[in-house]
Design a protein around this motif. Sequence first.
Motif, short mmCIF file in Angstrom:
data_model
loop_
_atom_site.label_atom_id
_atom_site.label_comp_id
_atom_site.label_asym_id
_atom_site.label_seq_id
_atom_site.Cartn_x
_atom_site.Cartn_y
_atom_site.Cartn_z
N SER A 94 -1.36 23.49 -1.14
CA SER A 94 -0.26 23.85 -2.11
C SER A 94 0.42 22.49 -2.30
O SER A 94 0.21 21.41 -1.82
N ALA A 95 1.05 22.46 -3.55
CA ALA A 95 1.82 21.21 -3.95
C ALA A 95 2.83 20.89 -2.88
O ALA A 95 3.02 19.70 -2.83
N GLY A 96 3.39 22.01 -2.43
CA GLY A 96 4.37 21.63 -1.37
C GLY A 96 3.63 20.70 -0.29
O GLY A 96 4.34 19.90 0.43
N GLU A 97 2.64 21.15 0.44
CA GLU A 97 1.85 20.39 1.38
C GLU A 97 1.71 19.01 0.91
O GLU A 97 1.90 17.98 1.76
N ALA A 98 1.19 18.90 -0.20
CA ALA A 98 0.97 17.35 -0.93
C ALA A 98 2.11 16.73 -0.85
O ALA A 98 2.19 15.50 -0.48
N LEU A 99 3.40 17.10 -1.38
CA LEU A 99 4.65 16.43 -1.26
C LEU A 99 5.05 16.10 0.32
O LEU A 99 5.46 15.03 0.52
N ARG A 100 5.07 17.12 1.21
CA ARG A 100 5.29 16.64 2.34
C ARG A 100 4.35 15.73 3.08
O ARG A 100 4.95 14.84 3.88
N THR A 101 3.16 15.63 2.84
CA THR A 101 2.17 14.49 3.13
C THR A 101 2.64 13.37 2.84
O THR A 101 2.83 12.26 3.40
N MET B 267 -2.15 -0.70 -6.44
CA MET B 267 -2.92 0.10 -7.06
C MET B 267 -4.09 0.73 -6.34
O MET B 267 -4.58 1.85 -6.63
N PHE B 268 -4.71 -0.18 -5.31
CA PHE B 268 -5.88 0.45 -4.79
C PHE B 268 -5.57 1.75 -3.70
O PHE B 268 -6.17 2.48 -3.72
N SER B 269 -4.33 1.42 -3.26
CA SER B 269 -3.89 2.71 -2.36
C SER B 269 -3.53 3.82 -3.07
O SER B 269 -3.83 4.81 -2.92
N VAL B 270 -3.28 3.73 -4.58
CA VAL B 270 -3.04 5.07 -5.40
C VAL B 270 -4.53 5.64 -5.52
O VAL B 270 -4.59 6.72 -5.75
N SER B 271 -5.32 4.60 -5.72
CA SER B 271 -6.73 5.29 -5.90
C SER B 271 -7.40 6.28 -4.87
O SER B 271 -8.09 7.06 -4.88
N VAL B 272 -6.77 5.87 -3.79
CA VAL B 272 -7.11 6.44 -2.35
C VAL B 272 -6.55 7.86 -2.39
O VAL B 272 -7.01 8.89 -1.94
N VAL B 273 -5.14 7.86 -2.67
CA VAL B 273 -4.38 8.81 -2.23
C VAL B 273 -4.56 10.05 -3.53
O VAL B 273 -4.36 11.09 -3.04
N LEU B 274 -5.01 9.69 -4.82
CA LEU B 274 -5.12 10.70 -5.69
C LEU B 274 -6.01 11.71 -5.50
O LEU B 274 -5.79 13.01 -5.63
N PRO B 275 -7.45 11.46 -5.13
CA PRO B 275 -8.29 12.64 -4.63
C PRO B 275 -7.46 13.40 -3.46
O PRO B 275 -7.63 14.57 -3.40
N ILE B 276 -6.95 12.73 -2.42
CA ILE B 276 -6.36 13.36 -1.17
C ILE B 276 -5.32 14.38 -1.65
O ILE B 276 -5.40 15.43 -1.06
N MET B 277 -4.66 13.92 -2.43
CA MET B 277 -3.51 14.92 -3.07
C MET B 277 -4.13 16.09 -3.67
O MET B 277 -3.81 17.27 -3.60
N GLY B 278 -5.20 15.91 -4.80
CA GLY B 278 -5.83 16.82 -5.37
C GLY B 278 -6.37 17.79 -4.45
O GLY B 278 -6.27 18.90 -4.69
N PHE C 123 0.97 -1.18 0.01
CA PHE C 123 -0.10 -0.03 0.05
C PHE C 123 0.97 1.25 0.04
O PHE C 123 0.58 2.15 -0.80
N LEU C 124 1.88 1.24 1.01
CA LEU C 124 2.85 2.33 1.05
C LEU C 124 3.71 2.52 0.07
O LEU C 124 3.97 3.54 -0.63
N THR C 125 4.33 1.51 -0.56
CA THR C 125 5.62 1.67 -1.58
C THR C 125 4.69 2.10 -2.88
O THR C 125 5.42 2.93 -3.44
N ALA C 126 3.65 1.63 -3.30
CA ALA C 126 3.08 2.06 -4.51
C ALA C 126 2.46 3.39 -4.62
O ALA C 126 2.33 4.12 -5.45
N ALA C 127 1.89 3.63 -3.41
CA ALA C 127 1.36 5.16 -3.19
C ALA C 127 2.35 6.48 -3.33
O ALA C 127 2.54 7.17 -3.89
N SER C 128 3.55 5.91 -2.52
CA SER C 128 4.75 6.56 -2.63
C SER C 128 5.35 6.95 -3.97
O SER C 128 5.67 8.02 -4.46
N GLU C 129 5.44 5.85 -4.85
CA GLU C 129 5.84 6.03 -6.21
C GLU C 129 4.78 6.70 -7.11
O GLU C 129 5.21 7.68 -7.67
N LEU C 130 3.58 6.06 -7.27
CA LEU C 130 2.69 6.37 -8.32
C LEU C 130 1.77 7.38 -8.00
O LEU C 130 1.29 8.16 -8.85
#
Length: 389
Positions: A355-362, A337-348, A218-225
Amino acid sequence: MEHINKNRLFLASCLALITTAMTFAIRARLETVFGPEGIGLTLEQLGYAFAPAFFGFTIAMIIGGPLVDLLGIKKITWMAFITHAVGIVLTLMADTMTSLFIATLFVGIGNGFVEAALNPMVASMYSDEKTKMLNRFHVWFPGGIVIGALVGWLIMDVMGLSWKVMVASLFVPLALYGILFFGQKIPVTERVQLGISNKVMFSSVFKPLFLFMVLCMFLTAASELGTTQRIESLLKESVAAPLLVLAFINGIMALGRMFAGQVVHKLSPSGMLLYSAIFTFIGLWLLTITTGGMTFVAAAVFAIGVTFFWPTMLGFVAEHLPETGALGLSIMGGAGMFSVSVVLPIMGNLMDTASAGEALRTMSVLPAILIVAFIGLNIYVKKNKIVKS
């Protein structure tokens, strides 16, 4: 018995993965086409529209994993081809959030069937060097992203052509892998070769070590993708052409995976995962504070980190938990891949409201957790003297 042409099958597999990877790069470029500056979707809405690329992938992996043994690798591969083709056509027709959502769902399902069928095929064909060959196969995920990013940049930014021309370029690798697979004899999965029963396979996916690896996936894929999929929005204030940063990151990843055999020889898979987590954390942190040319330095550190994540997670399971079979590999890929589907709206949402910086820090929190997890995995492996099955 009809001869199994390993070289042709491996080449076909790589082209199927290139098709998958190009969809990721092209989707990243579509952020500006469908986003606030284009059709008018918010970045959060885009996150929801693009999420099916990941949970569709998960659905296909979870369904396809058990079906690979039941129906055979060949049938699942052709299911990938058909859903890929439908997804590309629907993307060309998309003009709303809903139509983009449906198109992305078909593409995601096609991508999932590619991994569901071809990871176990590669593991079966090269049973004595699984981590090495899975890394070599997965060269073409970053390699395909490089191809897709450069194609998108050339077609839209250099030549000034329509985004539909960029999307239609996906038909090239799609046709090639269809031709190469056509009429070929394809091997059975390793679990079938070993005679491991369904009961043993299903019970094996509840082993504590396997469940631990799923959580880490969950964490490795979300970090990358999660990071690379939103690179256009994350870095648009830092560099002039974020898609070139994406190509740069994935070029490094492709080179790293090409020479994974030497790294596996020097480090155990668990050691590779620990070093990957450390570099990923440092790279994400550096991306929050760099601009211009220094962004490429930060991106290089991040790329070194994420290079071995996905294939080595699969390789660890294939080597140490082979009784989980195609189902185990599918659960791993699906979880990622499921973890990325969760992360994408949160990052958006973070990019819309903060800001983008806040998303990267998270996002940097994820590899920080992985550093602790993989230190524990290394201790566990050494303590229990785990060897390849």
